[in-house]
Motif scaffolding. Structure first.
Motif, PDB file in Angstrom:
ATOM      1  N   SER A  31     -38.105 -31.534  41.663  1.00  0.00           N
ATOM      2  CA  SER A  31     -38.010 -32.456  40.520  1.00  0.00           C
ATOM      3  C   SER A  31     -39.389 -33.038  40.230  1.00  0.00           C
ATOM      4  N   SER A  65     -33.423 -29.280  39.246  1.00  0.00           N
ATOM      5  CA  SER A  65     -34.414 -29.878  38.359  1.00  0.00           C
ATOM      6  C   SER A  65     -34.276 -29.268  36.972  1.00  0.00           C
ATOM      7  N   THR A  66     -34.431 -30.117  35.947  1.00  0.00           N
ATOM      8  CA  THR A  66     -34.381 -29.621  34.571  1.00  0.00           C
ATOM      9  C   THR A  66     -35.680 -29.943  33.853  1.00  0.00           C
ATOM     10  N   ASN A 120     -22.837 -36.206  34.550  1.00  0.00           N
ATOM     11  CA  ASN A 120     -23.981 -36.356  33.662  1.00  0.00           C
ATOM     12  C   ASN A 120     -24.477 -34.953  33.325  1.00  0.00           C
ATOM     13  N   ASP A 191     -26.553 -39.661  24.972  1.00  0.00           N
ATOM     14  CA  ASP A 191     -27.939 -39.808  25.453  1.00  0.00           C
ATOM     15  C   ASP A 191     -28.842 -38.933  24.583  1.00  0.00           C
ATOM     16  N   LYS A 227     -41.520 -40.286  32.513  1.00  0.00           N
ATOM     17  CA  LYS A 227     -41.638 -39.008  31.804  1.00  0.00           C
ATOM     18  C   LYS A 227     -43.018 -38.827  31.184  1.00  0.00           C
ATOM     19  N   ARG A 262     -31.471 -44.859  32.991  1.00  0.00           N
ATOM     20  CA  ARG A 262     -31.531 -43.970  34.161  1.00  0.00           C
ATOM     21  C   ARG A 262     -32.966 -44.008  34.680  1.00  0.00           C
ATOM     22  N   HIS A 264     -35.954 -44.107  38.238  1.00  0.00           N
ATOM     23  CA  HIS A 264     -36.316 -43.865  39.642  1.00  0.00           C
ATOM     24  C   HIS A 264     -36.559 -45.175  40.382  1.00  0.00           C
TER      25      HIS A 264
HETATM   26  N1  HH2 Z   1     -33.536 -36.790  32.589  1.00  0.00           N
HETATM   27  C1  HH2 Z   1     -33.679 -36.005  33.682  1.00  0.00           C
HETATM   28  C2  HH2 Z   1     -32.557 -35.503  34.345  1.00  0.00           C
HETATM   29  N2  HH2 Z   1     -31.314 -35.831  33.946  1.00  0.00           N
HETATM   30  N3  HH2 Z   1     -29.888 -37.003  32.481  1.00  0.00           N
HETATM   31  C3  HH2 Z   1     -29.719 -37.784  31.417  1.00  0.00           C
HETATM   32  N4  HH2 Z   1     -28.487 -38.116  31.025  1.00  0.00           N
HETATM   33  N5  HH2 Z   1     -30.786 -38.270  30.695  1.00  0.00           N
HETATM   34  C4  HH2 Z   1     -32.067 -37.980  31.042  1.00  0.00           C
HETATM   35  O1  HH2 Z   1     -32.996 -38.440  30.341  1.00  0.00           O
HETATM   36  C5  HH2 Z   1     -32.289 -37.131  32.177  1.00  0.00           C
HETATM   37  C6  HH2 Z   1     -31.152 -36.650  32.883  1.00  0.00           C
HETATM   38  C7  HH2 Z   1     -35.047 -35.652  34.163  1.00  0.00           C
HETATM   39  O2  HH2 Z   1     -35.482 -36.534  35.166  1.00  0.00           O
HETATM   40  P1  HH2 Z   1     -35.446 -36.191  36.732  1.00  0.00           P
HETATM   41  O3  HH2 Z   1     -34.044 -36.020  37.224  1.00  0.00           O
HETATM   42  O4  HH2 Z   1     -36.243 -37.218  37.450  1.00  0.00           O
HETATM   43  O5  HH2 Z   1     -36.267 -34.840  36.854  1.00  0.00           O
HETATM   44  P2  HH2 Z   1     -35.871 -33.328  37.167  1.00  0.00           P
HETATM   45  O6  HH2 Z   1     -35.118 -32.799  35.994  1.00  0.00           O
HETATM   46  O7  HH2 Z   1     -37.210 -32.648  37.357  1.00  0.00           O
HETATM   47  O8  HH2 Z   1     -35.019 -33.314  38.421  1.00  0.00           O
END
Ligand code: HH2
Length: 285
Positions: A31, A65-66, A120, A191, A227, A262, A264
């Motif tokens: 992530s 991770s997305t 989610n 969202d 972000k 949402r 950290h």
């Molecule tokens: N952002 C991330 C992941 N999930 N879900 C919602 N509903 N809204 C968001 O803005 C959102 C989300 C990206 O953040 P993170 O989980 O810290 O990163 P990664 O995708 O690298 O795990």
């Protein structure tokens, strides 16, 4: 242990009073900010305990991770990362409200059986045709996020005529599908998907456009935490240096109609939204 219905009722009551804070817990190696930190059960449990002590209303547990350009994780691997963690957190902290960050209905189903009550889904329940049915059957709540394309393709020159109007129309369509699948209105959050197929300007327009998205009538969740648009505005700061910028986005998101953030950094976020709520809602002690 409270039932899913009881937990969601109490979340709804709280939503009417103040902004909710959802703490991010990624059991992933990659992530963009917390990748690799919570890949053992012990480390993840300690982090969950800390976020709950800092005032997180919800813990959002993810195993994929997305971030832009990330590769999909096979279902079995995502299950291996997420389900034992949901089980362990639910048993150690039975009062905690857990969300699973997934686009896969099988992962969602197992997580809901293991103690989660929120799904989610960053795809707005479009990547897996069974997602809405699984959430409806469990009586769970779904977060429907807007994404343009997939995490692999989303940052390749995203173009909109009117980003706020297009995101609003897509979220409306997602919510209609969820209602048709039998998920009641009060179990749907939307969202705008900050950073998911958006340029820096699109992200800023969407934040300014939150009142329009809130007008859809569903609680609005906003995820800006650390972000890249924040780093960009601040001259190229890395994720570790984006806390203050994140807090600025939270205060304004609250003012403009966000109901759930949402993040950290739970402690800092709780303080920020408490002050923002006091200003915007007149809710100070
Ligand atoms: N952002 C991330 C992941 N999930 N879900 C919602 N509903 N809204 C968001 O803005 C959102 C989300 C990206 O953040 P993170 O989980 O810290 O990163 P990664 O995708 O690298 O795990």
């Amino acid at each position: 242990m409270p039932t899913i219905a009881e937990r969601l009722r109490s979340l709804r009551d709280t939503l009417g009073q103040r902004t909710l804070v959802m703490g991010v817990l990624n059991a992933t190696p990659d992530s963009f900010y917390d990748g690799g930190r919570y890949t053992t059960l012990e480390a993840a449990l300690a982090r969950a305990e800390q976020m709950l002590a800092e005032g997180a209303d919800i813990l959002d547990i993810g195993g994929e991770s997305t971030r832009p350009g990330s590769q999909p994780v096979p279902e079995e691997e995502e299950i291996r990362r997420v389900i034992p963690l949901v089980e362990a957190i639910a048993s150690r902290f039975p009062e905690a409200t857990l969300s699973v960050d997934t686009t896969k209905s099988r992962v969602a189903q197992l997580a809901l059986s293991a103690g989660a009550c929120i799904v989610n889904d960053i795809s707005g329940a479009t990547f897996d045709p069974r997602m809405l049915e699984v959430v409806a059957q469990a009586g769970a709540l779904i977060v429907l996020m807007h994404i343009k394309g997939t995490p692999q393709t989303m940052q390749q020159n995203p173009v909109y005529d009117d980003v706020v109007a297009e995101v609003k129309a897509t979220l409306y369509a997602h919510a209609q599908r969820a209602l048709q699948a039998g998920i009641p209105h009060e179990r749907i959050w939307v969202d705008p998907g900050i950073g998911f197929g958006k340029t820096v300007q699109h992200n800023l327009q969407l934040l300014r456009g939150l009142p329009e998205l809130a007008a859809l009538g569903f609680p609005v969740l906003v995820g800006t935490s650390r972000k890249s648009f924040i780093g960009h505005i601040l001259g190229g700061l890395p994720p570790e240096e984006r806390l203050e910028g994140t807090l600025a986005t939270l205060a304004l998101a609250v003012a403009w109609g966000a109901n759930i953030v949402r993040v950290h950094d739970v402690k800092a976020a709780v303080r920020t939204v408490t002050v923002a709520d006091a200003i915007c809602r007149g809710s100070s002690a």
